[in-house]
Design a protein around this motif. Structure first.
Motif, PDB file in Angstrom:
ATOM      1  N   MET A 256       0.857  -1.258  -0.125  1.00 57.80           N
ATOM      2  CA  MET A 256      -0.115   0.269   0.264  1.00 57.80           C
ATOM      3  C   MET A 256       1.294   1.400  -0.330  1.00 57.80           C
ATOM      4  N   THR A 257       0.688   2.439  -0.546  1.00 59.72           N
ATOM      5  CA  THR A 257       1.044   3.600  -0.349  1.00 59.72           C
ATOM      6  C   THR A 257       0.663   4.614   0.694  1.00 59.72           C
ATOM      7  N   GLU A 258       1.776   5.380   0.730  1.00 62.70           N
ATOM      8  CA  GLU A 258       1.482   6.277   1.977  1.00 62.70           C
ATOM      9  C   GLU A 258       0.073   7.020   2.016  1.00 62.70           C
ATOM     10  N   ASN A 259      -0.191   7.333   0.655  1.00 61.37           N
ATOM     11  CA  ASN A 259      -1.614   7.823   0.219  1.00 61.37           C
ATOM     12  C   ASN A 259      -2.545   7.518   0.573  1.00 61.37           C
ATOM     13  N   SER A 260      -2.823   5.884   0.061  1.00 57.30           N
ATOM     14  CA  SER A 260      -4.088   4.904   0.221  1.00 57.30           C
ATOM     15  C   SER A 260      -4.064   4.042   2.344  1.00 57.30           C
ATOM     16  N   GLU A 261      -3.097   4.734   2.959  1.00 57.59           N
ATOM     17  CA  GLU A 261      -3.022   4.879   3.782  1.00 57.59           C
ATOM     18  C   GLU A 261      -3.573   5.093   4.571  1.00 57.59           C
ATOM     19  N   GLN A 262      -4.326   6.919   3.956  1.00 59.23           N
ATOM     20  CA  GLN A 262      -4.784   7.740   5.077  1.00 59.23           C
ATOM     21  C   GLN A 262      -6.385   7.518   4.596  1.00 59.23           C
ATOM     22  N   PRO A 263      -6.993   7.813   5.391  1.00 59.46           N
ATOM     23  CA  PRO A 263      -8.553   8.084   5.158  1.00 59.46           C
ATOM     24  C   PRO A 263      -9.283   8.721   3.603  1.00 59.46           C
ATOM     25  N   ILE A 264     -10.114   7.926   3.303  1.00 59.42           N
ATOM     26  CA  ILE A 264     -10.152   9.223   1.749  1.00 59.42           C
ATOM     27  C   ILE A 264     -11.043  10.438   2.436  1.00 59.42           C
ATOM     28  N   ARG A 265     -11.297  11.058   3.425  1.00 63.32           N
ATOM     29  CA  ARG A 265     -11.957  12.196   3.739  1.00 63.32           C
ATOM     30  C   ARG A 265     -10.881  13.288   3.811  1.00 63.32           C
ATOM     31  N   GLN A 266      -9.655  12.739   4.540  1.00 65.26           N
ATOM     32  CA  GLN A 266      -7.777  13.183   4.732  1.00 65.26           C
ATOM     33  C   GLN A 266      -7.300  13.495   2.650  1.00 65.26           C
ATOM     34  N   ARG A 267      -7.220  12.313   1.938  1.00 62.48           N
ATOM     35  CA  ARG A 267      -6.449  12.540   0.705  1.00 62.48           C
ATOM     36  C   ARG A 267      -8.112  13.808  -0.393  1.00 62.48           C
ATOM     37  N   PHE A 268      -9.011  13.182   0.174  1.00 63.81           N
ATOM     38  CA  PHE A 268     -10.400  14.937  -0.356  1.00 63.81           C
ATOM     39  C   PHE A 268     -10.111  15.778  -0.531  1.00 63.81           C
ATOM     40  N   GLY A 269      -9.341  16.183   1.366  1.00 61.34           N
ATOM     41  CA  GLY A 269      -8.766  17.005   1.095  1.00 61.34           C
ATOM     42  C   GLY A 269      -8.164  18.081   1.028  1.00 61.34           C
ATOM     43  N   LYS A 270      -6.896  16.984   0.592  1.00 56.55           N
ATOM     44  CA  LYS A 270      -5.628  17.631   0.485  1.00 56.55           C
ATOM     45  C   LYS A 270      -5.438  18.278  -0.971  1.00 56.55           C
ATOM     46  N   ALA A 271      -6.781  17.202  -2.021  1.00 60.01           N
ATOM     47  CA  ALA A 271      -6.799  17.292  -3.237  1.00 60.01           C
ATOM     48  C   ALA A 271      -8.400  18.593  -3.322  1.00 60.01           C
ATOM     49  N   ILE A 272      -8.767  18.802  -2.820  1.00 59.86           N
ATOM     50  CA  ILE A 272      -9.036  20.142  -2.761  1.00 59.86           C
ATOM     51  C   ILE A 272      -8.658  21.879  -2.213  1.00 59.86           C
ATOM     52  N   ARG A 273      -7.500  21.792  -1.192  1.00 53.67           N
ATOM     53  CA  ARG A 273      -6.337  22.984  -0.677  1.00 53.67           C
ATOM     54  C   ARG A 273      -5.597  22.509  -2.207  1.00 53.67           C
ATOM     55  N   ARG A 274      -4.879  21.248  -2.952  1.00 55.26           N
ATOM     56  CA  ARG A 274      -4.300  22.018  -3.826  1.00 55.26           C
ATOM     57  C   ARG A 274      -4.915  22.886  -5.256  1.00 55.26           C
ATOM     58  N   ARG A 275      -6.065  21.766  -5.348  1.00 55.87           N
ATOM     59  CA  ARG A 275      -7.276  22.481  -6.518  1.00 55.87           C
ATOM     60  C   ARG A 275      -7.169  23.488  -5.956  1.00 55.87           C
ATOM     61  N   ARG A 276      -8.036  24.538  -4.888  1.00 53.06           N
ATOM     62  CA  ARG A 276      -7.834  25.700  -4.610  1.00 53.06           C
ATOM     63  C   ARG A 276      -6.669  27.063  -4.824  1.00 53.06           C
ATOM     64  N   ARG A 277      -5.560  26.229  -4.146  1.00 60.45           N
ATOM     65  CA  ARG A 277      -4.335  26.683  -3.764  1.00 60.45           C
ATOM     66  C   ARG A 277      -3.614  27.342  -6.733  1.00 60.45           C
ATOM     67  N   GLU A 278      -4.254  26.024  -7.032  1.00 61.41           N
ATOM     68  CA  GLU A 278      -3.666  26.098  -7.900  1.00 61.41           C
ATOM     69  C   GLU A 278      -4.526  27.509  -8.476  1.00 61.41           C
ATOM     70  N   LEU A 279      -6.140  27.355  -8.380  1.00 63.17           N
ATOM     71  CA  LEU A 279      -6.704  28.645  -8.543  1.00 63.17           C
ATOM     72  C   LEU A 279      -5.998  29.746  -7.433  1.00 63.17           C
ATOM     73  N   ASP A 280      -5.531  29.810  -7.225  1.00 61.43           N
ATOM     74  CA  ASP A 280      -5.518  31.001  -6.499  1.00 61.43           C
ATOM     75  C   ASP A 280      -6.544  30.935  -5.390  1.00 61.43           C
ATOM     76  N   ILE A 281      -6.949  30.965  -5.006  1.00 62.98           N
ATOM     77  CA  ILE A 281      -8.619  31.633  -4.516  1.00 62.98           C
ATOM     78  C   ILE A 281      -8.259  30.888  -3.344  1.00 62.98           C
ATOM     79  N   SER A 282      -8.859  31.513  -1.838  1.00 66.63           N
ATOM     80  CA  SER A 282      -8.893  31.825  -0.525  1.00 66.63           C
ATOM     81  C   SER A 282     -10.206  30.853  -0.124  1.00 66.63           C
TER      82      SER A 282
END
Length: 83
Positions: free
Chosen positions: A1-27
């Protein structure tokens, strides 16, 4: 298993939201306004502390100008070694 897959899906989803938000440069506040959600809810999502409903996932994806499937695929939310 990868490190990413050991995190709960809620955390993986949250990180994805944060990354996308930052890419768009919005608060978080701007995202909350676009998604018609509360800013503290956005913060909770990004930290993986809440389990967003399908309706809210749809709102977040639309506000981030990305499809739900692309959000999951491009930002590594999917666990590859699911049986």
């Amino acid at each position: 298993m990868t490190e990413n897959s050991e995190q709960p899906i809620r955390q993986r989803f949250g990180k994805a939201i944060r990354r996308r938000r930052r890419e768009l440069d919005i608060s978080q506040e701007e995202l909350a306004e676009l998604a018609e959600l509360h800013r503290t809810y956005i913060s909770d999502v990004e930290r993986g502390e809440v389990n967003p409903s399908l309706d809210n996932i749809e709102k977040l994806a639309a506000a981030l100008n990305i499809t739900i499937s692309d959000l999951f695929i491009q930002y590594g939310i999917e666990v590859e070694d699911v049986i």
